[in-house]
Design a protein around this motif. Structure first.
Motif, PDB file in Angstrom:
ATOM      1  N   GLU A  72       0.805  -1.219   0.000  1.00 21.62           N
ATOM      2  CA  GLU A  72       0.000   0.000   0.000  1.00 21.62           C
ATOM      3  C   GLU A  72       0.845   1.279   0.000  1.00 21.62           C
ATOM      4  O   GLU A  72       0.325   2.364  -0.200  1.00 21.62           O
ATOM      5  CB  GLU A  72      -0.913   0.015   1.232  1.00 21.62           C
ATOM      6  CG  GLU A  72      -1.973  -1.060   1.221  1.00 21.62           C
ATOM      7  CD  GLU A  72      -2.795  -1.069   2.502  1.00 21.62           C
ATOM      8  OE1 GLU A  72      -3.956  -1.506   2.445  1.00 21.62           O
ATOM      9  OE2 GLU A  72      -2.277  -0.657   3.557  1.00 21.62           O
ATOM     10  N   ARG A  73       2.135   1.152   0.222  1.00 21.67           N
ATOM     11  CA  ARG A  73       2.984   2.328   0.316  1.00 21.67           C
ATOM     12  C   ARG A  73       3.261   2.897  -1.066  1.00 21.67           C
ATOM     13  O   ARG A  73       3.688   2.187  -1.960  1.00 21.67           O
ATOM     14  CB  ARG A  73       4.287   1.974   1.033  1.00 21.67           C
ATOM     15  CG  ARG A  73       4.061   1.577   2.486  1.00 21.67           C
ATOM     16  CD  ARG A  73       5.333   1.150   3.168  1.00 21.67           C
ATOM     17  NE  ARG A  73       5.029   0.680   4.526  1.00 21.67           N
ATOM     18  CZ  ARG A  73       5.635  -0.337   5.106  1.00 21.67           C
ATOM     19  NH1 ARG A  73       6.583  -0.993   4.470  1.00 21.67           N
ATOM     20  NH2 ARG A  73       5.295  -0.710   6.326  1.00 21.67           N
ATOM     21  N   GLN A  74       3.054   4.188  -1.198  1.00 16.28           N
ATOM     22  CA  GLN A  74       3.252   4.863  -2.475  1.00 16.28           C
ATOM     23  C   GLN A  74       4.443   5.814  -2.367  1.00 16.28           C
ATOM     24  O   GLN A  74       4.523   6.625  -1.439  1.00 16.28           O
ATOM     25  CB  GLN A  74       1.986   5.649  -2.859  1.00 16.28           C
ATOM     26  CG  GLN A  74       0.761   4.780  -3.053  1.00 16.28           C
ATOM     27  CD  GLN A  74       0.902   3.825  -4.222  1.00 16.28           C
ATOM     28  OE1 GLN A  74       1.407   4.198  -5.274  1.00 16.28           O
ATOM     29  NE2 GLN A  74       0.443   2.586  -4.040  1.00 16.28           N
ATOM     30  N   ALA A  75       5.361   5.710  -3.313  1.00 17.04           N
ATOM     31  CA  ALA A  75       6.542   6.570  -3.308  1.00 17.04           C
ATOM     32  C   ALA A  75       6.212   7.934  -3.910  1.00 17.04           C
ATOM     33  O   ALA A  75       5.412   8.052  -4.842  1.00 17.04           O
ATOM     34  CB  ALA A  75       7.670   5.916  -4.095  1.00 17.04           C
ATOM     35  N   VAL A  76       6.834   8.970  -3.348  1.00 12.79           N
ATOM     36  CA  VAL A  76       6.725  10.321  -3.894  1.00 12.79           C
ATOM     37  C   VAL A  76       8.137  10.764  -4.289  1.00 12.79           C
ATOM     38  O   VAL A  76       9.136  10.165  -3.883  1.00 12.79           O
ATOM     39  CB  VAL A  76       6.124  11.302  -2.874  1.00 12.79           C
ATOM     40  CG1 VAL A  76       4.718  10.874  -2.493  1.00 12.79           C
ATOM     41  CG2 VAL A  76       7.005  11.417  -1.628  1.00 12.79           C
ATOM     42  N   THR A  77       8.227  11.813  -5.086  1.00 12.50           N
ATOM     43  CA  THR A  77       9.521  12.294  -5.577  1.00 12.50           C
ATOM     44  C   THR A  77       9.977  13.489  -4.752  1.00 12.50           C
ATOM     45  O   THR A  77       9.222  14.450  -4.559  1.00 12.50           O
ATOM     46  CB  THR A  77       9.420  12.691  -7.059  1.00 12.50           C
ATOM     47  OG1 THR A  77       9.006  11.546  -7.812  1.00 12.50           O
ATOM     48  CG2 THR A  77      10.769  13.174  -7.569  1.00 12.50           C
ATOM     49  N   LEU A  78      11.216  13.418  -4.266  1.00 13.10           N
ATOM     50  CA  LEU A  78      11.821  14.556  -3.570  1.00 13.10           C
ATOM     51  C   LEU A  78      12.950  15.102  -4.439  1.00 13.10           C
ATOM     52  O   LEU A  78      13.619  14.342  -5.161  1.00 13.10           O
ATOM     53  CB  LEU A  78      12.377  14.125  -2.203  1.00 13.10           C
ATOM     54  CG  LEU A  78      11.362  13.602  -1.172  1.00 13.10           C
ATOM     55  CD1 LEU A  78      12.086  13.257   0.133  1.00 13.10           C
ATOM     56  CD2 LEU A  78      10.267  14.623  -0.906  1.00 13.10           C
ATOM     57  N   GLY A  79      13.190  16.383  -4.351  1.00 10.00           N
ATOM     58  CA  GLY A  79      14.231  17.018  -5.157  1.00 10.00           C
ATOM     59  C   GLY A  79      15.631  16.607  -4.732  1.00 10.00           C
ATOM     60  O   GLY A  79      15.846  16.095  -3.625  1.00 10.00           O
TER      61      GLY A  79
END
Length: 419
Positions: free
Chosen positions: A328-335
Protein backbone atom coordinates in the motif's frame (compact mmCIF):
# COMPACT_ATOMS: atom_id res chain seq x y z
CA UNK A 1 -6.01 -7.61 11.30
CA UNK A 2 -7.11 -10.35 8.89
CA UNK A 3 -5.61 -8.38 6.01
CA UNK A 4 -2.11 -8.09 7.42
CA UNK A 5 -2.09 -11.69 8.66
CA UNK A 6 -3.34 -13.12 5.38
CA UNK A 7 -0.86 -11.02 3.42
CA UNK A 8 2.06 -12.26 5.54
CA UNK A 9 0.89 -15.87 5.31
CA UNK A 10 0.48 -15.61 1.53
CA UNK A 11 4.13 -14.51 1.21
CA UNK A 12 5.19 -17.35 3.53
CA UNK A 13 6.49 -14.68 5.90
CA UNK A 14 4.41 -16.17 8.72
CA UNK A 15 2.85 -19.47 9.72
CA UNK A 16 1.29 -19.97 13.12
CA UNK A 17 -1.67 -19.13 15.33
CA UNK A 18 -2.90 -15.73 16.45
CA UNK A 19 -5.29 -14.57 19.13
CA UNK A 20 -6.37 -11.00 19.92
CA UNK A 21 -8.71 -10.20 22.81
CA UNK A 22 -10.16 -7.19 24.58
CA UNK A 23 -10.53 -8.28 28.19
CA UNK A 24 -12.43 -11.56 27.96
CA UNK A 25 -13.79 -10.84 24.48
CA UNK A 26 -11.91 -12.69 21.75
CA UNK A 27 -11.68 -10.51 18.64
CA UNK A 28 -9.57 -12.83 16.49
CA UNK A 29 -8.63 -16.49 16.93
CA UNK A 30 -7.16 -18.10 13.82
CA UNK A 31 -4.41 -20.29 12.49
CA UNK A 32 -2.34 -19.54 9.38
CA UNK A 33 -0.26 -21.97 7.38
CA UNK A 34 0.61 -25.48 8.45
CA UNK A 35 1.38 -27.03 11.82
CA UNK A 36 2.89 -29.86 9.78
CA UNK A 37 3.77 -29.18 6.16
CA UNK A 38 4.46 -32.82 5.33
CA UNK A 39 0.94 -33.89 6.31
CA UNK A 40 -0.73 -30.55 5.43
CA UNK A 41 -2.17 -30.17 8.95
CA UNK A 42 -3.21 -26.54 9.55
CA UNK A 43 -2.44 -24.41 12.58
CA UNK A 44 -5.29 -23.40 14.91
CA UNK A 45 -5.90 -22.13 18.43
CA UNK A 46 -5.22 -25.56 19.96
CA UNK A 47 -1.85 -26.04 18.23
CA UNK A 48 1.03 -26.25 20.69
CA UNK A 49 4.11 -24.13 19.96
CA UNK A 50 7.47 -23.82 21.65
CA UNK A 51 7.40 -20.44 23.39
CA UNK A 52 11.15 -19.75 23.36
CA UNK A 53 11.87 -16.63 25.45
CA UNK A 54 8.21 -15.91 26.10
CA UNK A 55 8.92 -18.63 28.71
CA UNK A 56 10.96 -16.11 30.73
CA UNK A 57 7.89 -14.41 32.17
CA UNK A 58 6.73 -17.71 33.67
CA UNK A 59 10.13 -18.19 35.28
CA UNK A 60 10.06 -14.62 36.57
CA UNK A 61 6.53 -15.00 37.96
CA UNK A 62 7.55 -18.27 39.65
CA UNK A 63 10.43 -16.47 41.39
CA UNK A 64 8.27 -13.50 42.40
CA UNK A 65 5.58 -15.88 43.65
CA UNK A 66 8.12 -17.65 45.87
CA UNK A 67 9.16 -14.22 47.14
CA UNK A 68 5.50 -13.35 47.81
CA UNK A 69 5.24 -16.56 49.85
CA UNK A 70 8.25 -15.51 51.92
CA UNK A 71 10.43 -18.35 50.61
CA UNK A 72 12.79 -16.35 48.39
CA UNK A 73 14.54 -13.03 49.00
CA UNK A 74 15.09 -11.45 45.60
CA UNK A 75 17.87 -9.25 46.95
CA UNK A 76 19.84 -11.97 48.69
CA UNK A 77 23.02 -13.25 47.04
CA UNK A 78 22.63 -16.04 44.53
CA UNK A 79 25.05 -18.07 46.67
CA UNK A 80 22.32 -18.37 49.30
CA UNK A 81 20.83 -21.11 47.13
CA UNK A 82 23.80 -22.05 44.95
CA UNK A 83 26.65 -22.11 47.51
CA UNK A 84 29.16 -23.59 45.07
CA UNK A 85 28.84 -20.62 42.69
CA UNK A 86 32.17 -19.05 41.64
CA UNK A 87 33.62 -16.10 43.52
CA UNK A 88 32.86 -13.80 40.56
CA UNK A 89 29.17 -14.23 41.34
CA UNK A 90 29.43 -13.20 45.01
CA UNK A 91 27.55 -9.93 44.42
CA UNK A 92 24.94 -11.39 42.05
CA UNK A 93 21.39 -11.42 43.42
CA UNK A 94 18.23 -13.09 42.18
CA UNK A 95 16.93 -9.66 41.15
CA UNK A 96 19.99 -9.19 38.95
CA UNK A 97 19.19 -12.46 37.18
CA UNK A 98 15.56 -11.48 36.66
CA UNK A 99 16.43 -8.11 35.15
CA UNK A 100 19.48 -9.08 33.03
CA UNK A 101 21.75 -6.92 35.17
CA UNK A 102 23.95 -9.70 36.59
CA UNK A 103 26.78 -9.43 34.06
CA UNK A 104 26.86 -13.22 33.67
CA UNK A 105 27.58 -13.88 29.97
CA UNK A 106 24.89 -15.31 27.71
CA UNK A 107 25.82 -18.92 26.88
CA UNK A 108 23.66 -19.02 23.74
CA UNK A 109 25.97 -16.38 22.23
CA UNK A 110 29.12 -18.51 22.75
CA UNK A 111 30.98 -19.67 19.65
CA UNK A 112 30.41 -23.33 20.56
CA UNK A 113 26.66 -23.05 21.10
CA UNK A 114 25.74 -24.46 17.68
CA UNK A 115 27.77 -27.57 18.50
CA UNK A 116 26.51 -27.97 22.08
CA UNK A 117 22.80 -27.19 21.63
CA UNK A 118 22.10 -30.72 20.39
CA UNK A 119 23.70 -32.41 23.41
CA UNK A 120 21.44 -33.57 26.25
CA UNK A 121 22.52 -32.03 29.55
CA UNK A 122 21.69 -31.70 33.22
CA UNK A 123 21.18 -28.37 34.96
CA UNK A 124 24.60 -28.51 36.72
CA UNK A 125 26.30 -29.46 33.44
CA UNK A 126 24.57 -26.59 31.67
CA UNK A 127 25.66 -24.10 34.33
CA UNK A 128 29.21 -25.44 34.00
CA UNK A 129 29.22 -24.21 30.39
CA UNK A 130 29.32 -20.59 31.56
CA UNK A 131 30.21 -20.55 35.29
CA UNK A 132 33.94 -19.92 34.77
CA UNK A 133 33.56 -17.17 32.15
CA UNK A 134 34.40 -13.62 33.28
CA UNK A 135 31.50 -11.25 33.93
CA UNK A 136 30.54 -8.83 31.16
CA UNK A 137 30.21 -6.11 33.83
CA UNK A 138 29.89 -5.82 37.59
CA UNK A 139 26.46 -6.89 38.90
CA UNK A 140 23.96 -4.04 38.75
CA UNK A 141 26.30 -1.82 36.72
CA UNK A 142 24.99 -2.62 33.22
CA UNK A 143 22.40 -4.51 31.20
CA UNK A 144 22.86 -7.41 28.79
CA UNK A 145 20.28 -10.01 27.80
CA UNK A 146 21.39 -13.31 29.31
CA UNK A 147 19.78 -16.72 28.93
CA UNK A 148 22.36 -17.87 31.46
CA UNK A 149 20.61 -15.82 34.14
CA UNK A 150 17.33 -17.61 33.52
CA UNK A 151 19.05 -21.00 33.62
CA UNK A 152 20.33 -20.01 37.09
CA UNK A 153 16.81 -18.90 38.06
CA UNK A 154 15.62 -22.37 37.08
CA UNK A 155 18.10 -23.82 39.57
CA UNK A 156 17.05 -21.37 42.30
CA UNK A 157 13.35 -22.17 41.80
CA UNK A 158 14.09 -25.88 42.06
CA UNK A 159 16.19 -25.41 45.21
CA UNK A 160 13.63 -23.19 46.96
CA UNK A 161 10.49 -25.12 45.96
CA UNK A 162 12.03 -28.57 46.35
CA UNK A 163 10.49 -29.59 43.02
CA UNK A 164 11.65 -29.86 39.41
CA UNK A 165 11.11 -26.60 37.52
CA UNK A 166 8.55 -28.15 35.17
CA UNK A 167 6.53 -29.55 38.08
CA UNK A 168 6.54 -26.29 40.05
CA UNK A 169 5.51 -24.15 37.08
CA UNK A 170 2.73 -26.59 36.24
CA UNK A 171 1.45 -26.79 39.82
CA UNK A 172 1.80 -23.10 40.77
CA UNK A 173 0.98 -21.37 37.48
CA UNK A 174 -0.66 -23.59 34.85
CA UNK A 175 -3.06 -25.65 36.95
CA UNK A 176 -4.65 -22.76 38.90
CA UNK A 177 -5.50 -21.06 35.58
CA UNK A 178 -6.75 -24.19 33.81
CA UNK A 179 -3.88 -24.12 31.30
CA UNK A 180 -4.13 -27.78 30.34
CA UNK A 181 -2.26 -27.34 27.02
CA UNK A 182 0.94 -25.89 28.49
CA UNK A 183 4.08 -27.44 29.91
CA UNK A 184 7.80 -27.99 29.55
CA UNK A 185 8.64 -29.36 26.11
CA UNK A 186 10.44 -32.60 25.43
CA UNK A 187 11.52 -33.97 22.08
CA UNK A 188 10.89 -37.54 23.30
CA UNK A 189 7.35 -36.96 24.58
CA UNK A 190 4.32 -37.77 22.44
CA UNK A 191 2.55 -34.41 22.54
CA UNK A 192 -0.80 -34.18 20.74
CA UNK A 193 -1.25 -31.22 18.36
CA UNK A 194 2.37 -30.05 18.65
CA UNK A 195 3.51 -27.95 15.69
CA UNK A 196 6.61 -28.87 13.75
CA UNK A 197 9.22 -26.12 13.48
CA UNK A 198 10.45 -24.77 10.14
CA UNK A 199 13.03 -22.30 8.91
CA UNK A 200 13.60 -20.55 5.56
CA UNK A 201 16.60 -21.43 3.41
CA UNK A 202 17.94 -20.63 -0.05
CA UNK A 203 16.12 -23.75 -1.27
CA UNK A 204 12.83 -22.81 0.41
CA UNK A 205 11.32 -23.78 3.75
CA UNK A 206 13.09 -26.67 5.51
CA UNK A 207 12.73 -28.52 8.80
CA UNK A 208 14.43 -26.55 11.57
CA UNK A 209 17.67 -27.63 13.23
CA UNK A 210 17.44 -29.85 16.30
CA UNK A 211 17.94 -28.45 19.79
CA UNK A 212 17.83 -30.71 22.82
CA UNK A 213 15.13 -29.36 25.10
CA UNK A 214 17.27 -29.94 28.19
CA UNK A 215 19.21 -26.84 27.06
CA UNK A 216 16.66 -23.95 27.17
CA UNK A 217 15.38 -24.62 30.73
CA UNK A 218 13.50 -21.66 32.26
CA UNK A 219 15.01 -19.35 29.64
CA UNK A 220 12.94 -20.81 26.80
CA UNK A 221 11.75 -24.38 27.30
CA UNK A 222 7.98 -24.10 27.66
CA UNK A 223 5.20 -24.80 25.14
CA UNK A 224 1.64 -23.52 25.01
CA UNK A 225 -1.27 -22.51 22.77
CA UNK A 226 -2.74 -19.11 22.01
CA UNK A 227 -5.90 -20.02 23.93
CA UNK A 228 -3.97 -21.12 27.01
CA UNK A 229 -1.88 -17.96 26.89
CA UNK A 230 -5.02 -15.83 26.96
CA UNK A 231 -5.88 -17.57 30.24
CA UNK A 232 -2.39 -16.65 31.41
CA UNK A 233 -2.70 -12.96 30.55
CA UNK A 234 -6.15 -12.77 32.13
CA UNK A 235 -4.96 -14.57 35.26
CA UNK A 236 -1.72 -12.62 35.65
CA UNK A 237 -3.22 -9.16 35.14
CA UNK A 238 -6.44 -10.19 36.88
CA UNK A 239 -4.60 -10.81 40.16
CA UNK A 240 -5.08 -14.57 40.28
CA UNK A 241 -1.37 -15.40 40.61
CA UNK A 242 0.36 -12.39 42.17
CA UNK A 243 -0.88 -9.76 44.59
CA UNK A 244 -0.85 -6.10 43.41
CA UNK A 245 2.53 -5.31 44.99
CA UNK A 246 4.18 -8.35 43.43
CA UNK A 247 2.66 -7.66 40.02
CA UNK A 248 3.84 -4.04 40.18
CA UNK A 249 7.35 -5.27 40.98
CA UNK A 250 7.23 -7.72 38.07
CA UNK A 251 6.36 -5.09 35.47
CA UNK A 252 8.38 -2.10 36.70
CA UNK A 253 11.26 -1.47 34.26
CA UNK A 254 14.77 -1.50 35.68
CA UNK A 255 17.00 -0.78 32.67
CA UNK A 256 16.41 -0.55 28.93
CA UNK A 257 12.62 -0.83 29.43
CA UNK A 258 13.17 -4.35 30.84
CA UNK A 259 11.43 -5.40 34.04
CA UNK A 260 11.40 -9.08 35.12
CA UNK A 261 11.07 -11.44 32.17
CA UNK A 262 9.08 -8.73 30.39
CA UNK A 263 9.68 -5.58 28.36
CA UNK A 264 7.53 -2.60 29.29
CA UNK A 265 6.73 0.29 26.95
CA UNK A 266 4.84 3.33 28.20
CA UNK A 267 1.76 3.81 26.02
CA UNK A 268 -0.75 6.55 26.77
CA UNK A 269 -2.24 6.10 30.22
CA UNK A 270 -0.87 2.58 30.59
CA UNK A 271 1.89 0.32 29.35
CA UNK A 272 2.37 -2.41 26.79
CA UNK A 273 3.89 -5.36 28.63
CA UNK A 274 5.41 -7.74 26.12
CA UNK A 275 8.11 -10.24 25.21
CA UNK A 276 9.18 -12.09 22.11
CA UNK A 277 11.00 -15.34 21.60
CA UNK A 278 13.00 -17.27 19.04
CA UNK A 279 14.19 -20.87 19.02
CA UNK A 280 14.89 -23.38 16.27
CA UNK A 281 11.70 -23.47 14.16
CA UNK A 282 9.62 -21.08 16.27
CA UNK A 283 9.18 -17.32 16.80
CA UNK A 284 6.71 -15.92 19.29
CA UNK A 285 5.34 -12.58 20.54
CA UNK A 286 2.89 -11.80 23.34
CA UNK A 287 1.80 -8.40 24.61
CA UNK A 288 -0.79 -6.87 26.93
CA UNK A 289 -2.01 -3.26 27.01
CA UNK A 290 -2.60 -2.50 30.70
CA UNK A 291 -4.84 0.51 30.02
CA UNK A 292 -7.11 -0.92 27.34
CA UNK A 293 -7.00 -4.56 28.39
CA UNK A 294 -5.90 -5.63 24.91
CA UNK A 295 -3.98 -8.89 24.56
CA UNK A 296 -2.14 -9.98 21.40
CA UNK A 297 -0.61 -13.46 21.09
CA UNK A 298 1.33 -14.53 17.98
CA UNK A 299 2.87 -18.02 17.96
CA UNK A 300 4.78 -18.91 14.80
CA UNK A 301 6.38 -22.15 13.61
CA UNK A 302 8.41 -20.56 10.81
CA UNK A 303 11.60 -18.75 11.79
CA UNK A 304 11.86 -15.12 10.77
CA UNK A 305 10.71 -11.65 11.84
CA UNK A 306 7.04 -12.27 11.03
CA UNK A 307 5.83 -12.88 14.59
CA UNK A 308 7.52 -9.75 15.99
CA UNK A 309 6.25 -7.55 13.17
CA UNK A 310 2.72 -8.93 13.29
CA UNK A 311 2.56 -8.75 17.08
CA UNK A 312 3.50 -5.08 17.08
CA UNK A 313 1.17 -4.26 14.17
CA UNK A 314 -1.78 -6.12 15.72
CA UNK A 315 -1.27 -4.29 19.01
CA UNK A 316 -1.23 -0.99 17.10
CA UNK A 317 -4.51 -1.90 15.42
CA UNK A 318 -6.03 -3.20 18.65
CA UNK A 319 -5.27 0.13 20.30
CA UNK A 320 -6.92 2.08 17.47
CA UNK A 321 -3.86 2.92 15.38
CA UNK A 322 -3.25 2.34 11.68
CA UNK A 323 -0.87 0.04 9.83
CA UNK A 324 0.12 0.07 6.17
CA UNK A 325 0.65 -3.10 4.20
CA UNK A 326 3.93 -3.13 2.24
CA UNK A 327 2.03 -3.04 -1.06
CA UNK A 328 0.00 0.00 0.00
CA UNK A 329 2.98 2.33 0.32
CA UNK A 330 3.25 4.86 -2.47
CA UNK A 331 6.54 6.57 -3.31
CA UNK A 332 6.73 10.32 -3.89
CA UNK A 333 9.52 12.29 -5.58
CA UNK A 334 11.82 14.56 -3.57
CA UNK A 335 14.23 17.02 -5.16
CA UNK A 336 17.99 16.48 -5.35
CA UNK A 337 18.67 19.11 -2.67
CA UNK A 338 16.20 17.46 -0.29
CA UNK A 339 17.80 14.04 -0.78
CA UNK A 340 21.29 15.45 -0.18
CA UNK A 341 20.29 16.46 3.35
CA UNK A 342 20.02 12.81 4.36
CA UNK A 343 23.53 11.81 3.28
CA UNK A 344 25.66 10.56 6.16
CA UNK A 345 26.51 7.66 8.46
CA UNK A 346 23.97 6.69 11.13
CA UNK A 347 25.18 4.51 13.99
CA UNK A 348 22.72 1.90 15.27
CA UNK A 349 25.37 0.21 17.43
CA UNK A 350 29.14 0.59 17.93
CA UNK A 351 29.83 -1.95 15.17
CA UNK A 352 26.71 -1.47 13.03
CA UNK A 353 25.74 1.57 10.99
CA UNK A 354 23.67 2.61 7.98
CA UNK A 355 25.48 4.73 5.39
CA UNK A 356 23.15 6.87 3.28
CA UNK A 357 24.22 8.38 -0.04
CA UNK A 358 22.73 9.70 -3.29
CA UNK A 359 23.54 7.54 -6.34
CA UNK A 360 22.20 8.49 -9.78
CA UNK A 361 19.46 10.58 -8.20
CA UNK A 362 18.35 7.81 -5.84
CA UNK A 363 18.72 7.72 -2.07
CA UNK A 364 20.63 4.55 -1.20
CA UNK A 365 21.44 2.91 2.12
CA UNK A 366 24.05 0.33 3.05
CA UNK A 367 24.01 -1.41 6.42
CA UNK A 368 27.29 -2.80 7.74
CA UNK A 369 28.12 -6.04 5.94
CA UNK A 370 24.95 -5.98 3.81
CA UNK A 371 24.13 -5.13 0.17
CA UNK A 372 22.84 -1.64 -0.75
CA UNK A 373 19.12 -0.88 -0.81
CA UNK A 374 17.06 1.99 -2.17
CA UNK A 375 15.07 4.25 0.16
CA UNK A 376 11.73 5.36 -1.29
CA UNK A 377 10.20 8.56 0.05
CA UNK A 378 6.56 8.52 1.09
CA UNK A 379 6.81 12.00 2.67
CA UNK A 380 9.60 14.40 3.66
CA UNK A 381 11.81 12.60 6.24
CA UNK A 382 9.76 9.38 5.89
CA UNK A 383 11.06 6.54 3.71
CA UNK A 384 10.37 2.84 3.17
CA UNK A 385 12.40 -0.08 1.87
CA UNK A 386 11.04 -2.62 -0.61
CA UNK A 387 13.63 -5.42 -0.31
CA UNK A 388 12.55 -5.96 3.32
CA UNK A 389 9.55 -4.76 5.31
CA UNK A 390 11.16 -1.73 6.94
CA UNK A 391 10.72 2.02 7.23
CA UNK A 392 13.17 4.80 8.06
CA UNK A 393 12.25 8.14 9.60
CA UNK A 394 14.89 10.87 9.65
CA UNK A 395 14.99 13.17 12.68
CA UNK A 396 16.10 16.80 12.81
CA UNK A 397 17.62 19.06 15.45
CA UNK A 398 16.26 22.42 16.60
CA UNK A 399 17.94 24.15 13.66
CA UNK A 400 16.21 21.84 11.18
CA UNK A 401 19.31 19.86 10.20
CA UNK A 402 19.07 16.07 9.87
CA UNK A 403 20.54 14.66 13.10
CA UNK A 404 19.61 10.99 13.06
CA UNK A 405 17.22 8.33 11.89
CA UNK A 406 14.88 5.74 13.35
CA UNK A 407 14.74 2.30 11.76
CA UNK A 408 11.28 0.74 12.08
CA UNK A 409 11.57 -3.01 11.53
CA UNK A 410 10.19 -6.22 13.03
CA UNK A 411 8.02 -4.26 15.43
CA UNK A 412 10.93 -2.30 16.88
CA UNK A 413 11.94 1.38 16.66
CA UNK A 414 15.74 1.63 16.60
CA UNK A 415 17.25 5.15 16.77
CA UNK A 416 20.60 5.90 15.14
CA UNK A 417 22.34 9.28 15.61
CA UNK A 418 24.19 10.80 12.68
CA UNK A 419 27.96 10.57 13.11
Amino acid sequence: MEQILSEAAARDAFAGSVLVARGGEVLLDRGYGMANREWAIPNDGDTKFRLASVSKQFTAVAAVLLSQRGQLDLDAPLKTWLPDAPAAWDQVTVRHLLTHTSGIPNFTAFDDFAATKTVATTLPELIARFRDRPLDFQPGQGWAYSNSGYVLLTAVIERVSGKPYAAFVSEALFQPLGMTDSGYDSHAAILPRRASGYTPSAQGVVNADYIDMSVPQGAGGLYSTTRDLLKWEQGLFGGRILNPASLAQLITPVRNDYAMGLEVERAGEGSIVRHNGGIEGFNTWMGHDTAGGMTVIVLGNLNGPGSDKLGADLMTLARGGTVSLPGERQAVTLGAEALQAYVGVYELAPTFAITVSVVDGKLMGVATGQPPFELFAEAPDAFFVRVVDARITFTRDAAGAVSGLVLHQNGRDMPAPKK
